[in-house]
Structure formats: structure tokens, C-alpha cells
Design a protein around this motif. Structure first.
Motif, mmCIF file in Angstrom:
data_model
loop_
_atom_site.group_PDB
_atom_site.id
_atom_site.type_symbol
_atom_site.label_atom_id
_atom_site.label_comp_id
_atom_site.label_asym_id
_atom_site.label_seq_id
_atom_site.Cartn_x
_atom_site.Cartn_y
_atom_site.Cartn_z
ATOM 1 N N THR A 343 0.831 -1.206 0.000
ATOM 2 C CA THR A 343 0.000 0.000 0.000
ATOM 3 C C THR A 343 0.865 1.254 0.000
ATOM 4 O OG1 THR A 343 -1.728 -1.203 1.197
ATOM 5 C CG2 THR A 343 -1.859 1.197 1.213
ATOM 6 N N THR A 344 1.901 1.256 0.824
ATOM 7 C CA THR A 344 2.797 2.415 0.885
ATOM 8 C C THR A 344 3.514 2.632 -0.439
ATOM 9 O OG1 THR A 344 3.116 2.143 3.273
ATOM 10 C CG2 THR A 344 4.783 3.410 2.089
ATOM 11 N N GLU A 345 3.943 1.554 -1.055
ATOM 12 C CA GLU A 345 4.609 1.675 -2.364
ATOM 13 C C GLU A 345 3.682 2.300 -3.392
ATOM 14 O OE1 GLU A 345 5.773 -2.286 -3.261
ATOM 15 O OE2 GLU A 345 7.563 -2.263 -1.980
ATOM 16 N N GLN A 346 2.432 1.860 -3.402
ATOM 17 C CA GLN A 346 1.485 2.383 -4.376
ATOM 18 C C GLN A 346 1.136 3.842 -4.095
ATOM 19 O OE1 GLN A 346 0.619 0.938 -7.160
ATOM 20 N NE2 GLN A 346 1.895 -0.815 -6.603
ATOM 21 N N VAL A 347 0.975 4.175 -2.830
ATOM 22 C CA VAL A 347 0.670 5.555 -2.468
ATOM 23 C C VAL A 347 1.801 6.484 -2.901
ATOM 24 C CG1 VAL A 347 0.459 7.116 -0.486
ATOM 25 C CG2 VAL A 347 -0.907 5.018 -0.577
ATOM 26 N N ARG A 348 3.033 6.047 -2.671
ATOM 27 C CA ARG A 348 4.183 6.900 -2.997
ATOM 28 C C ARG A 348 4.475 6.933 -4.496
ATOM 29 N NH1 ARG A 348 7.552 8.524 1.473
ATOM 30 N NH2 ARG A 348 6.563 7.888 3.424
#
Length: 703
Positions: A343-348
Motif C-alpha cells: 500500500t505504501t509503495e502504491q501511495v508513494r
């Protein structure tokens, strides 16, 4: 003299001697000694406080990821975790006895020989040079002085230098040794003693100074720790006097040699060793999550907010926090580290941490409310930001779940779900047809740009949307005028109530006021003018994915207390809030926006049609844009998972993110779902009944 009288007489004699030691005087008047001693013994001799039987030691609570082993962080006032004696190295047990009470295994709680020796030295020197407290007496004093149920005055009285206190200490020590074995007393002492540097108990001390467990302590390490107990604040080799700590280590090694427990040559080698400190600090609170996992901080922060709302842990927030930081809880959270990372990878990929725009995102499990991930492109930190940047790149504000100063962001057309549900619940079928114009004038009075003569008159995003629509096509293409008309048919107040029923919390003051006193006239609510959060939206859409079962979003899989007992506060809070068939009908319509097909093959276009092909499994969802594209929202769900992402500028809601970002958000949400569901079977939704799809019925309610 009878045997029954011996303990009393023995106690009186000891009280007199120890009072002299405590008060550091040459002698005490006999009347005082005997008067205090006999008074203290007037109560039943074996009247031992339960505090001493079950010491209320403060222990740290640990928060783990959903695997039960990955530590997110700890919470404590005192860094302590109790361990059984068999998990403490034998050399550590020997060292603490040699340092503090060489005759521990020979006396019955009070060492008369030690008292007389200390009394003689102190009388000779005119000052308190030697102590005579046994390990048992020290344990009694530690327990009473740390009892959280006592007032500050009562705790101070437990450690005051007075004859009465010493007499009580003696009496309790003698009684305690009648109830507990020496090993039990030793274990309790090792778990309650303070070793300096914020480490309470031998387990915390072993980790703090040497980064090992208490079972792994070497002779040199054990001797150092045992030596610290006498003066932990000054001898602490990390923050205090390392030379004093070394000297005390030598003293303990000498005592071990004198007692015959350690050969002289072994002690000499241990004394020759350097300190070899390998300090490690137990993380405390959410700003101390492991390095490299800073994004866990937002989930951790939301967990603490959840905890603060749980009455099971105290009547006030302060009391609940004390319970958390002293209770020794093992808390297995719902956080899935792999899903969180994805999720963090996609958000960033959409926004960097330096961007003024944020994309808070939540992942929720339908049917349980368990939150698998909470992520936003920010650094969880209290560090200062450049001037004018309140929430970037650093913030500890709850941008994902809301709370505090964060009320959320306008959800746009994602709120049309609540109008759809209210209409279905009122008995209107999915096949409710309306010839939707490009612009419609409603009966709701408003002012502003969307007003026509004082009445709300919204228009569609595109003129091509006008024409006949049913709920399938209107939801799929997001036809504003259809839903404005539908709101009039069922009542705006029922739409607002539906949103709140599904967990939408109206945190903004104006929104809450309208919901309470003006819901009947709040027609624009259907277009998502109220502020919400990704967590609330994910929970609401998860409700329809779970066939009408709403579950309060929870960060908890399980909680056990310090004794290993399961705590009920961690159980899912779920209830049926929608008729099952109503929920299934809403899901059927929600397949249209994301490129899936309804069970009746009635979908005709959508706002995120590539999502179905990207995910390659049945999916529902909705996109939303607020006025002038100030915010963008994407929600998608399967029977197993719901994801909601919102794009906004938390520092300036009027700073529009623009419509172009929605495409990247759809792709990111699809990637999150695909990764999170990678090992889960493909499941389809259950179709609604023909009646709900095609025929007008009577009103329905939640089951």
C-alpha cells in the motif's frame, strides 16, 4: 516461652535494632522500640496484603503485527516484562544474592546477624554506613512503593525512614517467607528491581545493557547488573558513572568468590573483561516504530486512538493510557506488514512524501472490520516542517482515519452509494428509471454557485450523460442529476442516516450540525459534500461487500493480559445493518463503475472500467470527484477486501488535486487489491433477487 510467641518477640527485638539502623542513632529508648513493635503486632500476624502475594508491577505492553511476532512498538512507563526464574541464568541468580543478601537461603526473611553487624557499624560511625535489608525486605519495600493503587502519599510512606515502616517491613517479610518459596521470592525480586537506564526487572536490564535475554548473561554481565541495584541512578554505565559500575562489578565478583560459588581465577578473568556494553532501547510509543517501517506509525497512532475509546481499560483516557503502559498486554494487531508495504509503495508512486498533496489509503476486511493497512505519503514524525507546511513531509496527524484536527476530505460521488441503498431500502428496485437531464432543479434551498434561484440545481460532469438511466447505469456513469432526483424520492434525511449507519462519522462541525438539525434539506449530501476519511469509506463499502454486516473498523486481532488471559475488548464488533438482498443489489450496481458486469448484464459504461481487467476477479467500487476536483476518491472491493484512497491537500482543501490523478489512483488501488488477494481464491458476489432488481416492494430495514 511458647513457640507461638517466638515470632512476636523476635520481631520486637529486630524492630528495635533495625529502628536504630534506620534512624542512624546510637540507641532508641526501650519504650519506643517496644511500643512501636507491639503496636504493629496487634493485628493478626499472617495478615499479608494481597499486593505482596500478587505484586502489581508495571509491565510494558507490546504491539505486534498480525503474525504475532513482528514487533510494531511497545508502550510503557517502566520498561519491564516479567520472566520466570528458569529463564534467568544461574550466574545472575547467584550474583544478585551475593550482592544484596549473602545469607538469603539461611534466614527466614530477616537476617538478625546482618542487622546486628550493620547496627554496630552505624552506631560506631554515627551515620548509616551499612544496610541490613534482606532481599525479601527489599521486595516488600519495592512492591509497596510501586503499587499503582496507592496514592503518592501512601507510596512515600512505604519508603520513609521510620521505625514504624521498618517494623511493618520486617513483619511482612517474615509472613511472606511462610507463604512463598525462596525461588518464588527471588524471581519476584529480579522482576521488580530497578537496574538503571530505564530498565525495570532483569529481562529489561539484560536487553538494555547487553542486548541479550536474561538466560544468556555471562558472569561479567551478571555481576555488573547485580551491582547496579544498590545505586542504579548513579552507577548506570550508560548515563552515569561507568567507573563506579565497574567497581561494583568487582565487589560482586569478590562476594561470589567468598561464598565459594565462583573460583578466584574465573572471577579474575571476568573482572579483567571490559564493559562490552551493547545497549539497546525498547521502542516506546508510535514515534519509535522500527527504522525502515516509519509508515507503520499511522496505524500505530490509530491503534492508540482506538484504545483510548475502550471503556474496558478505564473510565478516562488517562486511566486507559496508564492501563496500556503498565498492564503488560500482548496485543496482536490486524496490520499485515506485506499489505502495508504494498500500500505504501502504491501511495508513494502517486505522490512523494515531499508533495503538498496526500493520498491517505485504508485496507479493510469485510465481515470483521480488521484494518490490514493504513498508509499515506508522509513521514510519521514530530520533526519540524518548512514554514507554511503543516503536514508535509512530517506529521503525526491522523490523515487516514481522522480525529483531532483532521475531519477528512469531501468524498464526492462515492456518497451516491448511500442514496442507492436508501432507495433500495425504501422499496425502489435497481430498475428504477429516470430521464436524467443535464441539469436539474431540486426542491432543496441553498445558496452559491450550484443554486438556481435559491434552489440546488446540480449538473452532470458531461452532457453525454443525460437521458434515461436506471440505478445500474446511473451509478456506473455517476450521473449527478439521477441521484439528485433519487434523493428527492427517498428523502435526504434517509440518505444521511444511511451513511451514518454504515460508519461515516461527520467530524466537521458544520456537517454534524446539518446532519442533526437539517438532514431533510441536505440534498447535496448525495454528491459527497461532507468530509469523510478513507477508513470510514472503506468500512462503509466493506459493509455491502459483507452482505449488510457492518463491523466497526478495528486494529485488533487479539489482546492478552500479563497472565495470558484473553481480553474481550479485541473481539470484532459486527451487526447486520442492511437487508441482505438490499446489500446484494447495491453490490450488483457497484460492479458497473469498475468495468465488471452486473448479474443481469445491465452495466453500460463506468468511470474506472479498466479495474476489472487489472484485477481479473469480480470487483465493485466507485470513484468520486468533489467540486472543481479539489479531492479525488477511489473505492474498490471484493468479497474479501475493501480499499479506499483519497487525494487532497490536508493543509488547504481548496488546493485542487485535479481530475488527472484519478487514473493513477485507480491503478494503485487495483495493485493493492491484486497483491493483498494474491493467495486468496477468486470469489464472486451473490446476485440480488429478481424482486429487488425489477419490482417495487415495501420498505425494508436492516436485519
Amino acid at each position: 516461652m511458647t513457640r507461638a510467641l517466638l515470632p512476636k518477640v523476635f520481631t520486637v527485638l529486630l524492630a528495635g535494632a533495625l529502628a536504630g539502623l534506620a534512624l542512624a542513632v546510637a540507641a532508641l529508648p526501650a519504650a519506643l522500640v517496644y511500643g512501636v513493635g507491639l503496636s504493629a503486632l496487634s493485628a493478626p500476624y499472617a495478615d499479608l496484603p494481597n499486593t505482596l502475594r500478587t505484586p502489581p508491577t508495571a509491565q510494558r505492553s507490546n504491539l505486534y503485527a498480525n503474525d504475532g511476532t513482528t514487533l510494531i512498538t511497545s508502550f510503557y512507563q517502566e520498561d519491564r516484562v516479567d520472566v520466570p526464574l528458569d529463564e534467568v541464568a544461574p550466574v545472575m541468580r547467584q550474583a544478585i544474592i551475593a550482592a544484596e543478601d549473602a545469607r538469603f537461603h539461611e534466614h527466614s526473611g530477616v537476617d538478625l546477624r546482618g542487622i546486628l553487624r550493620a547496627f554496630t557499624v552505624n552506631r560506631r560511625d554515627g551515620a548509616t554506613r551499612q544496610g541490613a535489608s534482606t532481599l525479601t525486605m527489599q521486595y516488600v519495600r519495592n512492591v509497596l512503593s510501586n503499587d499503582p493503587r496507592l496514592s503518592e502519599a501512601q507510596r512515600a510512606a512505604a519508603t520513609e525512614v521510620s521505625t514504624a515502616r521498618k517494623v511493618q517491613e520486617i513483619r511482612y517479610a517474615l509472613a511472606l517467607e511462610r507463604e512463598l518459596t525462596k525461588d518464588q521470592i527471588l524471581a519476584r525480586y529480579l522482576n521488580i528491581a530497578y537496574f538503571g537506564a530505564g530498565a525495570y526487572g532483569v529481562a529489561a536490564a539484560s536487553k538494555r545493557y547487553f542486548s541479550v535475554s536474561p538466560a544468556e548473561l555471562t558472569l561479567a554481565q551478571a555481576a555488573l547488573l547485580a551491582g547496579l541495584v544498590r545505586s542504579p541512578h548513579t552507577d548506570d554505565p550508560i548515563h552515569g558513572d561507568a567507573d563506579s559500575a565497574m567497581a561494583r562489578r568487582g565487589y560482586v565478583l569478590d562476594r561470589l568468590v567468598e561464598s565459594g560459588q565462583v573460583p578466584p581465577d574465573v572471577a579474575q578473568r571476568a573482572q579483567a573483561e571490559p564493559l562490552n556494553l551493547r545497549p539497546s532501547e525498547t521502542p516506546n510509543d508510535c514515534t519509535a516504530v522500527p527504522e525502515g517501517y516509519n509508515d507503520w506509525g499511522f496505524f500505530c497512532d490509530w491503534f492508540t486512538r482506538w484504545w483510548n475509546d475502550q471503556r474496558a481499560f478505564g473510565s478516562t483516557v488517562d486511566e486507559r493510557q496508564r492501563t496500556l503502559r503498565r498492564g503488560g498486554f500482548t496485543i496482536v494487531s490486524t496490520l499485515d506488514p506485506a499489505v502495508q508495504r504494498s500500500t505504501t509503495e502504491q501511495v508513494r508512486r502517486v505522490y512523494s512524501a515531499q508533495a503538498r498533496y496526500a493520498m491517505p489509503t485504508a485496507v479493510v476486511q469485510p465481515g470483521t472490520g480488521r484494518v490490514l493497512a493504513m498508509s499515506v505519503n508522509r513521514t510519521y514524525s514530530v520533526a519540524a516542517n518548512p514554514p507554511g507546511q503543516k503536514n508535509h513531509p512530517n506529521t503525526v496527524n491522523q490523515l487516514v482515519g481522522g480525529g483531532g484536527t483532521i475531519v477528512g476530505y469531501q468524498g464526492g460521488s462515492t456518497f451516491k452509494l448511500f442514496t442507492l441503498l436508501a432507495a433500495l431500502e425504501a422499496g425502489l428496485p435497481l430498475n428504477t428509471v429516470f430521464d436524467a437531464p443535464d441539469r436539474i432543479r431540486t426542491r432543496y434551498q441553498i445558496s452559491g454557485e450550484t443554486s438556481c434561484g435559491g434552489y440546488w440545481c446540480p449538473e452532470n460532469a458531461s452532457a453525454s450523460m443525460s437521458g434515461e438511466h436506471d440505478m445500474w447505469t446511473a451509478f456506473g456513469q455517476s450521473v449527478n442529476t439521477y441521484f439528485a432526483w433519487l434523493t428527492e424520492q427517498v428523502g435526504a434525511d434517509r440518505v444521511v442516516e444511511m451513511a451514518e449507519r454504515l460508519g461515516i462519522v461527520l467530524r466537521a462541525g458544520d456537517d454534524a450540525q446539518l446532519a442533526r438539525h437539517g438532514a431533510r434539506d441536505w440534498g447535496p449530501f448525495t454528491l459527497g459534500v461532507a468530509a469523510t476519511t478513507p477508513l470510514d469509506l472503506a468500512g462503509a463499502y466493506a459493509t455491502v461487500a459483507a452482505e449488510g454486516i457492518w463491523c466497526a473498523p478495528t486494529p485488533i486481532t487479539s489482546i492478552t493480559d500479563a497472565t495470558g488471559r484473553r481480553v474481550g475488548a479485541g473481539q470484532p464488533d459486527c451487526r447486520q445493518v442492511l437487508d441482505v438482498d438490499v446489500s446484494r443489489a447495491a453490490v450488483d450496481a457497484a460492479r458497473c463503475p469498475v468495468g465488471d458486469q452486473s448479474m443481469y448484464h445491465t452495466c453500460d459504461g463506468g468511470t474506472a472500467t479498466r479495474l476489472r481487467g487489472q484485477l481479473n476477479r469480480p470487483v465493485g467500487g466507485k470513484t468520486g470527484s468533489s467540486e472543481r476536483y479539489a479531492t479525488e476518491t477511489v473505492v474498490a472491493f471484493t468479497p474479501q477486501l475493501a480499499v479506499a484512497a483519497m487525494a487532497a491537500n490536508p493543509d488547504d482543501p481548496q488546493d485542487a488535486v485535479g481530475h488527472a490523478v484519478q487514473r493513477a489512483m485507480v491503478d494503485s488501488v487495483g495493485e493493492i487489491l491484486a497483491f493483498a488477494l494474491r493467495d486468496q481464491p477468486v470469489r464472486d458476489f451473490v446476485p440480488p433477487s429478481d424482486t429487488t432488481a425489477w419490482r417495487v416492494t415495501g420498505e425494508r430495514t436492516g436485519n
